[in-house]
Design a protein around this motif. Structure first.
Motif, mmCIF file in Angstrom:
data_model
loop_
_atom_site.group_PDB
_atom_site.id
_atom_site.type_symbol
_atom_site.label_atom_id
_atom_site.label_comp_id
_atom_site.label_asym_id
_atom_site.label_seq_id
_atom_site.Cartn_x
_atom_site.Cartn_y
_atom_site.Cartn_z
ATOM 1 N N CYS A 28 -7.037 -5.844 -3.819
ATOM 2 C CA CYS A 28 -6.496 -5.292 -2.611
ATOM 3 C C CYS A 28 -7.323 -6.080 -1.696
ATOM 4 O O CYS A 28 -8.393 -6.019 -1.386
ATOM 5 N N THR A 87 0.652 -1.180 0.021
ATOM 6 C CA THR A 87 0.125 -0.092 0.120
ATOM 7 C C THR A 87 0.910 1.161 -0.043
ATOM 8 O O THR A 87 0.173 2.470 -0.115
ATOM 9 N N LYS A 110 -6.467 3.000 2.096
ATOM 10 C CA LYS A 110 -5.676 3.561 0.719
ATOM 11 C C LYS A 110 -6.096 2.576 -0.465
ATOM 12 O O LYS A 110 -5.691 2.877 -1.487
ATOM 13 N N PHE A 111 -6.987 1.562 -0.391
ATOM 14 C CA PHE A 111 -7.089 0.845 -1.414
ATOM 15 C C PHE A 111 -7.743 1.381 -2.582
ATOM 16 O O PHE A 111 -7.619 1.156 -3.850
#
Length: 71
Positions: free
Chosen positions: A53, A9, A36-37
């Motif tokens: 993710c 990430t 953050k994906f």
């Protein structure tokens, strides 16, 4: 071919993910920062690579979750 990046990430892991874009069918990014994906998927969007993710916390290499993930 699929590529799994643990710790993807940010930092070196994210840069490694960028290197595999277009070179693999599936790019699986594991990390602690689930927030953050969406940004990562947007940044890495690519027609030839499926970006996946998943939240994954790893505390050490003897952690039983590593084995469970790959089973």
């Amino acid at each position: 071919m699929s590529v799994i990046i643990i710790g993807g990430t940010s930092g070196i892991g994210l840069e490694l993910a960028k290197k595999y874009l277009g070179k693999t069918n599936s790019l699986i990014i594991l990390g602690r920062s689930e927030d953050k994906f969406p940004q990562i998927k947007n940044e890495l969007a690519n027609d030839s690579t499926n970006i996946i993710c998943k939240r994954f916390r790893l505390y050490n290499t003897t952690d039983y979750r590593v084995e469970m993930f790959f089973e």
